[in-house]
Design a protein around this motif. Structure first.
Motif, PDB file in Angstrom:
ATOM      1  N   LEU A  12      -6.934   9.938  13.262  1.00 45.52           N
ATOM      2  CA  LEU A  12      -5.808   9.570  14.129  1.00 45.52           C
ATOM      3  C   LEU A  12      -5.281  10.787  14.881  1.00 45.52           C
ATOM      4  O   LEU A  12      -5.041  10.728  16.086  1.00 45.52           O
ATOM      5  N   GLU A  13      -5.104  11.878  14.154  1.00 44.67           N
ATOM      6  CA  GLU A  13      -4.577  13.086  14.786  1.00 44.67           C
ATOM      7  C   GLU A  13      -5.541  13.627  15.835  1.00 44.67           C
ATOM      8  O   GLU A  13      -5.118  14.035  16.915  1.00 44.67           O
ATOM      9  N   ARG A  14      -6.815  13.611  15.531  1.00 48.20           N
ATOM     10  CA  ARG A  14      -7.812  14.115  16.471  1.00 48.20           C
ATOM     11  C   ARG A  14      -7.835  13.266  17.754  1.00 48.20           C
ATOM     12  O   ARG A  14      -7.930  13.785  18.848  1.00 48.20           O
ATOM     13  N   GLU A  15      -7.711  11.957  17.601  1.00 45.93           N
ATOM     14  CA  GLU A  15      -7.794  11.054  18.758  1.00 45.93           C
ATOM     15  C   GLU A  15      -6.483  10.922  19.530  1.00 45.93           C
ATOM     16  O   GLU A  15      -6.494  10.769  20.747  1.00 45.93           O
ATOM     17  N   PHE A  16      -5.360  10.946  18.822  1.00 40.63           N
ATOM     18  CA  PHE A  16      -4.078  10.624  19.452  1.00 40.63           C
ATOM     19  C   PHE A  16      -3.015  11.702  19.333  1.00 40.63           C
ATOM     20  O   PHE A  16      -1.934  11.574  19.900  1.00 40.63           O
ATOM     21  N   GLY A  17      -3.268  12.727  18.553  1.00 44.74           N
ATOM     22  CA  GLY A  17      -2.307  13.810  18.400  1.00 44.74           C
ATOM     23  C   GLY A  17      -1.461  13.694  17.150  1.00 44.74           C
ATOM     24  O   GLY A  17      -1.400  12.647  16.493  1.00 44.74           O
ATOM     25  N   LYS A  18      -0.804  14.805  16.837  1.00 51.80           N
ATOM     26  CA  LYS A  18      -0.009  14.901  15.612  1.00 51.80           C
ATOM     27  C   LYS A  18       1.176  13.935  15.608  1.00 51.80           C
ATOM     28  O   LYS A  18       1.512  13.354  14.576  1.00 51.80           O
ATOM     29  N   GLU A  19       1.809  13.744  16.756  1.00 55.58           N
ATOM     30  CA  GLU A  19       2.982  12.867  16.796  1.00 55.58           C
ATOM     31  C   GLU A  19       2.628  11.445  16.361  1.00 55.58           C
ATOM     32  O   GLU A  19       3.329  10.847  15.532  1.00 55.58           O
ATOM     33  N   ILE A  20       1.535  10.905  16.884  1.00 56.74           N
ATOM     34  CA  ILE A  20       1.132   9.543  16.529  1.00 56.74           C
ATOM     35  C   ILE A  20       0.719   9.488  15.060  1.00 56.74           C
ATOM     36  O   ILE A  20       1.084   8.564  14.327  1.00 56.74           O
ATOM     37  N   ARG A  21      -0.011  10.492  14.622  1.00 53.99           N
ATOM     38  CA  ARG A  21      -0.399  10.542  13.210  1.00 53.99           C
ATOM     39  C   ARG A  21       0.828  10.502  12.313  1.00 53.99           C
ATOM     40  O   ARG A  21       0.873   9.762  11.333  1.00 53.99           O
ATOM     41  N   ASP A  22       1.841  11.298  12.656  1.00 55.04           N
ATOM     42  CA  ASP A  22       3.052  11.368  11.842  1.00 55.04           C
ATOM     43  C   ASP A  22       3.807  10.039  11.834  1.00 55.04           C
ATOM     44  O   ASP A  22       4.344   9.632  10.789  1.00 55.04           O
ATOM     45  N   ILE A  23       3.848   9.363  12.964  1.00 55.54           N
ATOM     46  CA  ILE A  23       4.524   8.057  13.027  1.00 55.54           C
ATOM     47  C   ILE A  23       3.797   7.051  12.142  1.00 55.54           C
ATOM     48  O   ILE A  23       4.424   6.329  11.359  1.00 55.54           O
ATOM     49  N   VAL A  24       2.474   7.002  12.262  1.00 59.09           N
ATOM     50  CA  VAL A  24       1.694   6.071  11.434  1.00 59.09           C
ATOM     51  C   VAL A  24       1.880   6.408   9.958  1.00 59.09           C
ATOM     52  O   VAL A  24       2.088   5.512   9.131  1.00 59.09           O
ATOM     53  N   ASP A  25       1.840   7.678   9.630  1.00 56.61           N
ATOM     54  CA  ASP A  25       2.028   8.101   8.238  1.00 56.61           C
ATOM     55  C   ASP A  25       3.402   7.672   7.735  1.00 56.61           C
ATOM     56  O   ASP A  25       3.538   7.164   6.610  1.00 56.61           O
ATOM     57  N   GLU A  26       4.402   7.830   8.561  1.00 56.17           N
ATOM     58  CA  GLU A  26       5.773   7.470   8.183  1.00 56.17           C
ATOM     59  C   GLU A  26       5.923   5.966   7.960  1.00 56.17           C
ATOM     60  O   GLU A  26       6.735   5.528   7.150  1.00 56.17           O
ATOM     61  N   CYS A  27       5.123   5.174   8.660  1.00 58.79           N
ATOM     62  CA  CYS A  27       5.203   3.715   8.558  1.00 58.79           C
ATOM     63  C   CYS A  27       4.275   3.131   7.493  1.00 58.79           C
ATOM     64  O   CYS A  27       4.302   1.929   7.243  1.00 58.79           O
ATOM     65  N   THR A  28       3.475   3.974   6.888  1.00 63.60           N
ATOM     66  CA  THR A  28       2.466   3.500   5.937  1.00 63.60           C
ATOM     67  C   THR A  28       3.025   3.453   4.523  1.00 63.60           C
ATOM     68  O   THR A  28       3.599   4.422   4.041  1.00 63.60           O
ATOM     69  N   ASP A  29       2.830   2.303   3.878  1.00 57.87           N
ATOM     70  CA  ASP A  29       3.246   2.138   2.488  1.00 57.87           C
ATOM     71  C   ASP A  29       2.314   2.900   1.560  1.00 57.87           C
ATOM     72  O   ASP A  29       1.127   3.074   1.854  1.00 57.87           O
ATOM     73  N   ASP A  30       2.822   3.284   0.423  1.00 61.85           N
ATOM     74  CA  ASP A  30       2.029   3.894  -0.634  1.00 61.85           C
ATOM     75  C   ASP A  30       1.345   2.772  -1.413  1.00 61.85           C
ATOM     76  O   ASP A  30       1.962   2.100  -2.236  1.00 61.85           O
ATOM     77  N   LYS A  31       0.076   2.555  -1.130  1.00 64.03           N
ATOM     78  CA  LYS A  31      -0.666   1.441  -1.723  1.00 64.03           C
ATOM     79  C   LYS A  31      -0.928   1.618  -3.217  1.00 64.03           C
ATOM     80  O   LYS A  31      -1.449   0.713  -3.860  1.00 64.03           O
ATOM     81  N   THR A  32      -0.565   2.777  -3.782  1.00 63.23           N
ATOM     82  CA  THR A  32      -0.715   2.946  -5.234  1.00 63.23           C
ATOM     83  C   THR A  32       0.434   2.264  -5.979  1.00 63.23           C
ATOM     84  O   THR A  32       0.344   2.072  -7.191  1.00 63.23           O
ATOM     85  N   LEU A  33       1.497   1.900  -5.259  1.00 64.38           N
ATOM     86  CA  LEU A  33       2.643   1.232  -5.875  1.00 64.38           C
ATOM     87  C   LEU A  33       2.441  -0.276  -5.868  1.00 64.38           C
ATOM     88  O   LEU A  33       1.770  -0.817  -4.984  1.00 64.38           O
ATOM     89  N   PRO A  34       3.058  -0.981  -6.807  1.00 66.35           N
ATOM     90  CA  PRO A  34       2.991  -2.446  -6.797  1.00 66.35           C
ATOM     91  C   PRO A  34       3.625  -3.009  -5.519  1.00 66.35           C
ATOM     92  O   PRO A  34       4.532  -2.396  -4.934  1.00 66.35           O
ATOM     93  N   LYS A  35       3.150  -4.164  -5.099  1.00 66.38           N
ATOM     94  CA  LYS A  35       3.607  -4.788  -3.842  1.00 66.38           C
ATOM     95  C   LYS A  35       5.134  -4.938  -3.786  1.00 66.38           C
ATOM     96  O   LYS A  35       5.750  -4.619  -2.779  1.00 66.38           O
ATOM     97  N   ASP A  36       5.734  -5.425  -4.851  1.00 70.80           N
ATOM     98  CA  ASP A  36       7.192  -5.617  -4.850  1.00 70.80           C
ATOM     99  C   ASP A  36       7.936  -4.300  -4.652  1.00 70.80           C
ATOM    100  O   ASP A  36       8.957  -4.251  -3.962  1.00 70.80           O
ATOM    101  N   GLU A  37       7.422  -3.236  -5.246  1.00 69.47           N
ATOM    102  CA  GLU A  37       8.053  -1.920  -5.084  1.00 69.47           C
ATOM    103  C   GLU A  37       7.875  -1.414  -3.653  1.00 69.47           C
ATOM    104  O   GLU A  37       8.799  -0.844  -3.071  1.00 69.47           O
ATOM    105  N   ARG A  38       6.708  -1.624  -3.074  1.00 76.65           N
ATOM    106  CA  ARG A  38       6.488  -1.216  -1.671  1.00 76.65           C
ATOM    107  C   ARG A  38       7.446  -1.948  -0.749  1.00 76.65           C
ATOM    108  O   ARG A  38       8.035  -1.343   0.149  1.00 76.65           O
TER     109      ARG A  38
END
Length: 114
Positions: A12-38
């Motif tokens: 993502l960072e290579r294709e779209f830059g650090k800003e977009i990568r950071d936004i996607v990262d910020e919006c991404t849930d931690d999939k190691t957590l149970p669904k209800d906790e996410r």
């Protein structure tokens, strides 16, 4: 990896830059957590996201809520749909104050479905 794809954050960072990568990262849930906790954390953390992440969250919920209204997934009860709308509102209420147009769209969706 980004959610639901084989794309890495590095790609993502290579294709779209650090800003977009950071936004996607910020919006991404931690999939190691149970669904209800996410889901709980999405609502709790929404007010603390960057404005750009809040815009993504609101736009994503608009799409998901409209899609849910258009085609309810097989096996979903009316209560589960109502629960999703209530949870979506909790999340997007934490994103308010940055885009009145998106907020008005969400208000209309919630008024028609809650």
């Amino acid at each position: 990896m980004t959610p639901d794809t084989d794309t890495t954050f590095e790609e993502l960072e290579r294709e779209f830059g650090k800003e977009i990568r950071d936004i996607v990262d910020e919006c991404t849930d931690d999939k190691t957590l149970p669904k209800d906790e996410r889901k709980r954390l999405q609502a709790v953390n929404a007010p603390h996201k960057s404005d750009k992440a809040k815009l993504v969250k609101m736009a994503d919920k608009i799409y998901n809520l409209r899609d849910l209204k258009r085609a309810v997934p097989v096996g979903w009860t009316n209560e589960r749909v109502a629960e999703y709308f209530r949870w979506g509102k909790q999340v997007t209420d934490g994103c308010r104050g940055i885009n009145m147009k998106l907020e008005a769209i969400l208000d209309d969706i919630y008024a028609a479905n809650l």
